[in-house]
Design a protein around this motif. Structure first.
Motif, PDB file in Angstrom:
ATOM      1  N   LEU A 172      -5.758   4.900   2.924  1.00  0.00           N
ATOM      2  CA  LEU A 172      -5.755   3.566   3.533  1.00  0.00           C
ATOM      3  C   LEU A 172      -4.959   2.583   2.686  1.00  0.00           C
ATOM      4  O   LEU A 172      -4.160   1.802   3.207  1.00  0.00           O
ATOM      5  N   ALA A 173      -5.164   2.620   1.372  1.00  0.00           N
ATOM      6  CA  ALA A 173      -4.441   1.706   0.481  1.00  0.00           C
ATOM      7  C   ALA A 173      -2.942   1.925   0.549  1.00  0.00           C
ATOM      8  O   ALA A 173      -2.152   0.973   0.444  1.00  0.00           O
ATOM      9  N   ALA A 174      -2.542   3.177   0.761  1.00  0.00           N
ATOM     10  CA  ALA A 174      -1.119   3.513   0.770  1.00  0.00           C
ATOM     11  C   ALA A 174      -0.372   2.954   1.972  1.00  0.00           C
ATOM     12  O   ALA A 174       0.856   2.957   1.989  1.00  0.00           O
ATOM     13  N   LYS A 175      -1.103   2.451   2.982  1.00  0.00           N
ATOM     14  CA  LYS A 175      -0.425   1.826   4.127  1.00  0.00           C
ATOM     15  C   LYS A 175      -0.906   0.385   4.302  1.00  0.00           C
ATOM     16  O   LYS A 175      -0.890  -0.161   5.382  1.00  0.00           O
ATOM     17  N   SER A 176      -1.316  -0.215   3.192  1.00  0.00           N
ATOM     18  CA  SER A 176      -1.658  -1.644   3.234  1.00  0.00           C
ATOM     19  C   SER A 176      -0.825  -2.313   2.161  1.00  0.00           C
ATOM     20  O   SER A 176       0.331  -2.634   2.379  1.00  0.00           O
TER      21      SER A 176
END
Length: 499
Positions: A172-176
């Motif tokens: 999730l962090a990698a696409k925020s």
């Protein structure tokens, strides 16, 4: 803690002024890669306090240095159309490294990619909503779980995927805050439908594209750049060389126990000043004296406010909020000097957005992302200024905006000769929209108002204090302008359900 606050302020302002001082000298001229050296130098001076993770700070510094060295080896100039992408080559490489180093994480990535196919109906629905303008203006690459954002869709799918919780958070962090490729939800879907495909076929193509950016992040980004006709340098070669240089810092962060979500995000957000904020497009925009004066004066407001806040703040996040709140208040104040305010501008840009959808249904998925940043910023500033105005209540005393208990020092605006003399930049007797027209140019590019160099530097310092918990995405309500003033999209936000 005062040493921490002083360090955070000094390092953040050093990054911001590295950009501004170069732009001040070079605006209107041709960009050259060597122009970004002052920003690299500012980052190189970042230090580590005893309670901070050296591996996190080193990851930030190594990424900036590696980015600069690799880009400089490949080109001397990045054309305007290609500079938005320079922040998108780091996270794919880091994800590739994490998958190579940790087979369990690699399996989770593959399982998540499979889950995208299993959730084709969800993907199709969200892509169709973005295509049709259902949510109104959206930031497809929002760092929070906003409706219409890629991370919102990723979160909905992850919630149904059986993989370790820590891996979910990293993905999730990698696409925020992390920018795993340049792709935003719905882009393939829109172009496919407009080219004549059925909605079902467009959904299948959308799913395939989303799967690709998780199965093959590096190859997917290279392919996206070919489709975008990015030609300033070889994206494939950049990622190959960047991987070699960043690998030791990534391994050190893994060994230090830094959460994968933080490892995936820190290297990306910090590099944008090199050939994006310090860039040809910025030089072109800042040829206009009023636009540059706006950035300069708003930065001055932030500087004075932050320096006065150091002895008073109680937490690192409070300091970050003071930084971003002060620039929000300053931007709204400039609008109000011309008789405008945030609700007027949000209404205008929202109406324009819906017209744009009809006129250009294949617009890029990220077209209005900075309009959203800008609207959110001035709406926040409006609330700050409105509260200050109510306190004034006919007393005749100057308005004193407050952020997190800290007074915002607006004096740099009044001390700015350009902003205080708009009559020099229009028909003198009718110069009543000069400052706002400059801000409207910045509505497409508010990165140095919000400010990205400052938030990136401060967030790295904050992550270094809490390396084991992912800092992204934002797990809270942003009170986004369009939802608060125009639409009713709060019900579609995922922030309460963030994995």
């Amino acid at each position: 803690m005062k040493n921490l606050y002083k360090k955070m302020v000094e390092e953040a302002l050093a990054a911001q002024y590295a950009d501004l001082d170069v732009i001040r000298k070079r605006r209107g001229l041709r960009f050259h890669m060597k122009d970004a050296q002052p920003y690299v130098d500012a980052v190189e001076k970042m230090t580590v306090l005893p309670n901070q993770s050296k591996a996190v700070i080193d990851l930030h510094k190594a990424s900036v240095k590696s980015h600069f060295e690799v880009l400089s080896s490949l080109t001397t100039h990045v054309r305007e159309e290609d500079d938005p992408f320079v922040e998108h080559y780091q996270t794919p490489v880091v994800l590739d490294i994490l998958c190579a180093e940790d087979e369990a994480f690699h399996k989770s990535m593959e399982k998540f990619a499979d889950a995208i196919k299993e959730n084709e109906a969800l993907v199709g629905r969200e892509a169709a909503r973005c295509y049709a303008g259902f949510y109104g203006p959206v930031c497809s690459v929002d760092f929070a779980l906003m409706p219409g954002s890629t991370s919102n869709v990723v979160n909905q799918i992850l919630a149904k995927t059986e993989i370790p919780e820590q891996h979910k958070k990293a993905i999730l962090a990698a696409k925020s805050w992390g920018m795993n490729t340049s792709y935003g939800i719905g882009d393939v879907f829109a172009k496919s439908v407009e080219a004549g495909d059925s909605v079902a076929e467009a959904s299948r193509k959308e799913v395939k594209q989303l799967q690709d950016i998780y199965r093959n992040p590096v190859a997917a980004q290279a392919a996206l750049m070919r489709r975008a006709h990015m030609r300033s340098f070889s994206a494939k070669r950049y990622m190959e060389e960047y991987r070699k240089k960043i690998l030791p810092a990534v391994k050190a962060a893994v060994d230090d126990g830094v959460h994968y979500g933080n490892i995936a995000t820190v290297p990306a957000y910090c590099v944008g000043d090199i050939s994006h904020h310090i860039s040809q497009s910025t030089y072109n925009m800042c040829k206009d004296d009023v636009i540059f004066a706006t950035i300069d004066a708003v930065t001055g407001v932030m500087k004075k406010t932050l320096e006065a806040a150091i002895p008073k703040v109680k937490s690192p996040f409070q300091l970050l909020n003071v930084a971003t709140g002060s620039t929000a208040a300053a931007s709204e104040y400039l609008l109000e000097l011309d008789g405008f305010n945030a609700p007027m501008i949000v209404d205008l840009l929202t109406k324009r957005y819906h017209n744009l959808v009809m006129m250009n249904p294949t617009r890029g998925s990220a077209a209005e992302l900075h309009n959203c940043d800008f609207m959110d910023m001035i709406y926040r500033g409006w609330k700050i200024m409105d509260k200050a105005g109510r306190v004034k209540n006919g007393t005749g005393n100057p308005v004193k905006p407050i952020v997190e208990g800290i007074p915002v020092d607006l004096s740099p605006i009044h001390e700015n000769e350009v902003l205080m003399n708009p009559q020099r930049y229009a028909y003198p007797a009718c110069a009543i929209t000069v400052r706002t027209s400059a801000l409207m140019r910045l509505a497409d590019y508010p990165c140095l108002l919000t400010s990205e160099p400052v938030t990136a530097t401060m967030m790295t310092n904050i992550i270094a204090l809490d390396k084991e918990n992912p800092a992204a995405p934002v797990r809270g309500c942003k009170n986004c302008a369009t939802a608060c003033l125009i639409g009713s999209r709060h019900q579609y936000c995922q922030y309460r359900e963030g994995v």
